[in-house]
Design an enzyme around this catalytic site. Sequence first.
Site, short mmCIF file in Angstrom:
data_model
loop_
_atom_site.label_atom_id
_atom_site.label_comp_id
_atom_site.label_asym_id
_atom_site.label_seq_id
_atom_site.Cartn_x
_atom_site.Cartn_y
_atom_site.Cartn_z
N HIS A 138 0.76 -1.21 0.08
CA HIS A 138 0.17 0.09 0.03
C HIS A 138 0.69 1.42 -0.08
O HIS A 138 0.49 2.30 0.42
CB HIS A 138 -0.82 0.08 1.23
CG HIS A 138 -1.91 -1.15 1.43
ND1 HIS A 138 -3.05 -0.98 0.55
CD2 HIS A 138 -1.92 -2.16 1.89
CE1 HIS A 138 -3.78 -2.25 0.46
NE2 HIS A 138 -3.02 -2.85 1.63
N ASN A 196 -10.28 -2.99 1.83
CA ASN A 196 -9.79 -2.96 0.11
C ASN A 196 -11.17 -2.83 -0.50
O ASN A 196 -11.86 -2.57 0.04
CB ASN A 196 -9.30 -4.50 -0.14
CG ASN A 196 -7.90 -4.60 0.10
OD1 ASN A 196 -6.84 -3.69 0.38
ND2 ASN A 196 -7.55 -5.81 0.57
N TYR A 206 0.24 -4.25 11.66
CA TYR A 206 0.13 -3.11 11.20
C TYR A 206 0.82 -1.99 12.24
O TYR A 206 1.55 -1.17 11.86
CB TYR A 206 -1.46 -2.67 11.00
CG TYR A 206 -1.92 -2.95 9.50
CD1 TYR A 206 -1.89 -4.30 9.23
CD2 TYR A 206 -2.46 -2.00 8.65
CE1 TYR A 206 -2.34 -4.56 7.87
CE2 TYR A 206 -2.86 -2.29 7.59
CZ TYR A 206 -2.84 -3.82 6.95
OH TYR A 206 -3.39 -3.96 5.98
#
Length: 486
Positions: A57, A130, A340
């Site tokens: 990303h 997404n 993350y």
Amino acid sequence: MTAQETGPLTTESGAPVADNQNSETAGPGGPVLVQSQHLLEKLAHFNRERIPERVVHARGAGAYGTFTLTRDVSQWTRAAFLSQVGKETEVFLRFSTVAGNLGSADAVRDPRGFAVKFYTEEGNYDLVGNNTPVFFIKDALKFPDFIHTQKRDPYTGSQEADNVWDFWGLSPESTHQVTWLFSDRGIPASYRHLNGYGSHTYQWSNEAGEVFWVKYHFKTDQGIRNLAPEEAARLAGSDPDSHQRDLREAIERGAYPSWTVQVQVMPAADAATYRFNPFDLTKVWPHADYPPVEIGRLELNRNPENVFAEVEQSVFSPAHFVPGIGPSPDKMLQGRLFAYGDAHRYRVGINADHLPVNRPHATTARTYGRDGHLYDGRHKGARNYEPNSFGGPVETGRPLWESTALTGATQYAAAPAHAEDDDFVQAGDFYRMLDEDARARLIDNLAGALAQVSRADIVARAIGNFRAADPDYGKRLEAAVQALRG
């Protein structure tokens, strides 16, 4: 755009700069002096202006906006920002491609990230999804291997079709998402013309402690629009920033993009006996079983003032929950809860959440964490430990989400089997749902990609997965690949 600042140019420490065109030298033509501190400061800052790009990303664009609740959902969740019809919550949404690097083009065949930060009064809630409701794999243990196949090969320095299709062929669970990726929706026309999905299953719980499983859908109010491969190739070459530019210019002219927000809600008791594992990220919940319920509207209406500060340094973590919302046993989600935040701590720094784009906007973060890169000294002289007898923030005693019952011994195994836990059923359903023209384009897109693979066994294995999804799917793909390969 903000007004340009005026006044004398200064160094980082505020001293006025006499000459910003010439370095200080030993005589008119002599070597540069170490005491030319303005030069050294500029070069040192320039060398450090970038931070590591995201592993995935990396290529993205973002904007601020508002989420407005349009339906009372208090019977399912006690989250405060979902508590009153008409309530508005500030958001920041970052769109992205997945596999490309920071300098890649927007108009390429790739999933699109759809990450939303809700600045709620109970803290920030991040929903990281997404533009597809499913994903390639169902266990985070496989994620590094999967991404290695999508990135540049360490020997050739290029993305290799052999690597991509070898992994997909050996991972039948990817068949559903690969079908999505090579369908018309694989190349959206812009960020404004795509749907967003939370993809994972999440837990909602109400004031009474009742638990529900939910999936989020963001349906574009601009309508779905996609690019044909030839059109996308031309656009990627002529305007690599096409999606980013389109989003920024639409907001500048007041054509604020919006999405209708829906949720599918499953009572917790249904999960154990549902016909397939409801926490499997490679599958959707059929709408006939759990009809989407409209709950709100999300609108983007303000561009960032600085892309680096607000888009590149923005961080989203699926572990950022608020009261009444929590995780599910989805194995991909469980891995992302760690991955993350860990990526942000490495890429931006331990205090990334102190940055304006990341810090809570509707409340104040109160922790005992101190020091480290980017620490802003906000706590002043307050104690940095707890419990203490000097006062300070204290725990509430109520977890953000409800507990989940667990049984069995620890093990390395797939999730418990359900009646329809199959890697191919939903891929076949997707194929059969398409009209004939869309099927033909899907076959052409897949065949063009498979024709680049050098090994026949990798091609045969991949085609076998599509044949398992639908016999016609596999037969037509095999014929198309053979025609291209001669």
